[in-house]
Write an enzyme that holds these catalytic residues in place. Structure first.
Site, PDB file in Angstrom:
ATOM      1  N   ALA A  33       0.835  -1.202   0.000  1.00 43.08           N
ATOM      2  CA  ALA A  33       0.000   0.000   0.000  1.00 43.08           C
ATOM      3  C   ALA A  33       0.864   1.245   0.000  1.00 43.08           C
ATOM      4  O   ALA A  33       2.060   1.175   0.259  1.00 43.08           O
ATOM      5  CB  ALA A  33      -0.915  -0.001   1.215  1.00 43.08           C
ATOM      6  N   ASN A  34       0.254   2.368  -0.307  1.00 41.01           N
ATOM      7  CA  ASN A  34       0.910   3.663  -0.198  1.00 41.01           C
ATOM      8  C   ASN A  34       0.405   4.358   1.050  1.00 41.01           C
ATOM      9  O   ASN A  34      -0.716   4.111   1.498  1.00 41.01           O
ATOM     10  CB  ASN A  34       0.564   4.521  -1.417  1.00 41.01           C
ATOM     11  CG  ASN A  34       1.502   4.286  -2.576  1.00 41.01           C
ATOM     12  OD1 ASN A  34       2.235   3.309  -2.607  1.00 41.01           O
ATOM     13  ND2 ASN A  34       1.477   5.194  -3.517  1.00 41.01           N
ATOM     14  N   ARG A  35       1.186   5.281   1.568  1.00 42.05           N
ATOM     15  CA  ARG A  35       0.786   6.057   2.729  1.00 42.05           C
ATOM     16  C   ARG A  35      -0.182   7.146   2.266  1.00 42.05           C
ATOM     17  O   ARG A  35       0.198   8.025   1.492  1.00 42.05           O
ATOM     18  CB  ARG A  35       2.038   6.714   3.299  1.00 42.05           C
ATOM     19  CG  ARG A  35       2.193   6.617   4.780  1.00 42.05           C
ATOM     20  CD  ARG A  35       3.331   7.501   5.202  1.00 42.05           C
ATOM     21  NE  ARG A  35       4.525   6.762   5.571  1.00 42.05           N
ATOM     22  CZ  ARG A  35       4.691   6.117   6.717  1.00 42.05           C
ATOM     23  NH1 ARG A  35       3.725   6.072   7.616  1.00 42.05           N
ATOM     24  NH2 ARG A  35       5.825   5.513   6.990  1.00 42.05           N
ATOM     25  N   SER A  36      -1.412   7.087   2.674  1.00 44.96           N
ATOM     26  CA  SER A  36      -2.377   8.137   2.355  1.00 44.96           C
ATOM     27  C   SER A  36      -3.594   7.964   3.243  1.00 44.96           C
ATOM     28  O   SER A  36      -4.134   6.863   3.358  1.00 44.96           O
ATOM     29  CB  SER A  36      -2.824   8.030   0.886  1.00 44.96           C
ATOM     30  OG  SER A  36      -3.952   8.848   0.650  1.00 44.96           O
ATOM     31  N   VAL A 100      -1.675   6.255  -5.766  1.00 44.32           N
ATOM     32  CA  VAL A 100      -1.822   4.988  -6.488  1.00 44.32           C
ATOM     33  C   VAL A 100      -0.519   4.193  -6.393  1.00 44.32           C
ATOM     34  O   VAL A 100       0.565   4.752  -6.597  1.00 44.32           O
ATOM     35  CB  VAL A 100      -2.149   5.273  -7.976  1.00 44.32           C
ATOM     36  CG1 VAL A 100      -2.349   3.968  -8.738  1.00 44.32           C
ATOM     37  CG2 VAL A 100      -3.371   6.172  -8.101  1.00 44.32           C
TER      38      VAL A 100
END
Ligand code: CTP
Ligand code: CA
Length: 226
Positions: A33-36, A100
Site C-alpha cells: 500500500a501507499n501512505r495516504s 496509487v
C-alpha cells in the site's frame, strides 16, 4: 436543477476525484500500500460538491466518512481504480489525489503464503497503469480541466514542473512530504500549485482550506468569475 449562482458556480458540472491509497494484493491476507489517509481528496470532493458540482469520488481503502451528497465508489487496486474512473467519464473536471501504487505483485497468490526455510523471498512486481496520464490524454472525452497531485520529498519538489508535463495534466498540486513536514494523516498541508503559468507556493493551511481554494480556482477556470 437549481440555477448556477455565485456561491454554487459548478452546478451542472461533473467532477471525478480519486483519493486514498491503493492496496495491491500479495496473497489473500497481505498487500502493498501507499501512505495516504484520503483526507485531502475527500476534502476536495466535498468542496466541489459545495460549489454545486455532481461529484464522483473513486476511493481506495480509507477510514473516512463519505462527504454528504458525493457519490462514492470504493476500490482496492490501481486497476480497479482505473476501471471505476473510466466508467465515471466523461466529466468536466478530474482531480487525481489518490496515492496509487506504482507497482503490483505480478502473480498474487490465491492461498496464504507460509513461512518456509527459504524465506525471505523476492517479490516480483509489474507496473500499474497511470490513471492520471490516461485521463489527461488528448481526445474527445478529455475533461476540460485535469488536476494531479504529487507528494514529493523536498529533494524532488522541483521535479513537479516536469511531472506536470509528463502526465499531461493542466495543474499539478505539489506537496512536501519530507518527514519533518508532518503531512501524512495531518489536518494541514503545504502545497504549491504548478500550472503553465509557473509555480505558486501556498502557505501552510488546513487540508479543508487547500480544498476550498483549489475548488474556487477550478470554478473560476471553468466558468469565470460571474
Ligand atoms: N497517479 C495515477 N496513477 C498512477 C500513479 C500516479 O493516477 N499509477 C497520479 C496520482 O494520483 C497523482 C499523480 O499521478 O495525481 C502523481 O503521482 P506520483 O506518484 O507523484 O507520480 P508518478 O508518475 O507515479 O511518479 P513517481 O515516480 O514520483 O512516483
Ligand atoms: Ca507514484
Amino acid at each position: 436543477a437549481a440555477p448556477r449562482s455565485a456561491d454554487r458556480p459548478l452546478i451542472g458540472r461533473k467532477a471525478l476525484v480519486t483519493a486514498g491509497p491503493t492496496h495491491e494484493p500479495i496473497d489473500p491476507v497481505r498487500f502493498i500500500a501507499n501512505r495516504s489517509s484520503g483526507k485531502q481528496g475527500y476534502a476536495i470532493a466535498a468542496a466541489l460538491h459545495d460549489m454545486g458540482a455532481d461529484v464522483t469520488l473513486v476511493s481506495g481503502p480509507t477510514t473516512l466518512p463519505t462527504p454528504a451528497g458525493v457519490q462514492r465508489i470504493d476500490v482496492e487496486t490501481a486497476r480497479e481504480m482505473l476501471a471505476a474512473c473510466r466508467r465515471a467519464l466523461p466529466v468536466d473536471i478530474a482531480v487525481c489525489v489518490a496515492a496509487v501504487g506504482d507497482w503490483r505483485p505480478t502473480a498474487p497468490s490465491t492461498v496464504k503464503l507460509k513461512k518456509t526455510p527459504v524465506t525471505p523471498r523476492a517479490l516480483e512486481l509489474i507496473e500499474n497503469p497511470d490513471i492520471l496520464a490516461e485521463i489527461s490524454r488528448p481526445g474527445p472525452e478529455r475533461p476540460q480541466l485535469v488536476v494531479g497531485f504529487a507528494a514529493e520529498t523536498d529533494a524532488h519538489l522541483a521535479d513537479a514542473v516536469h511531472k506536470r508535463q509528463r502526465k499531461g495534466c493542466d495543474w499539478l498540486v505539489a506537496n512536501d512530504v519530507s518527514p519533518g513536514a508532518d503531512i501524512f494523516g495531518s489536518a494541514e498541508n503545504q502545497v504549491s500549485l504548478v500550472s503553465e503559468a509557473g509555480v505558486d507556493p501556498w502557505p501552510r493551511m488546513p487540508k479543508n482550506a487547500v480544498a476550498a481554494r483549489l475548488a474556487t480556482l477550478i470554478a473560476r477556470h471553468l466558468v469565470g468569475d460571474g
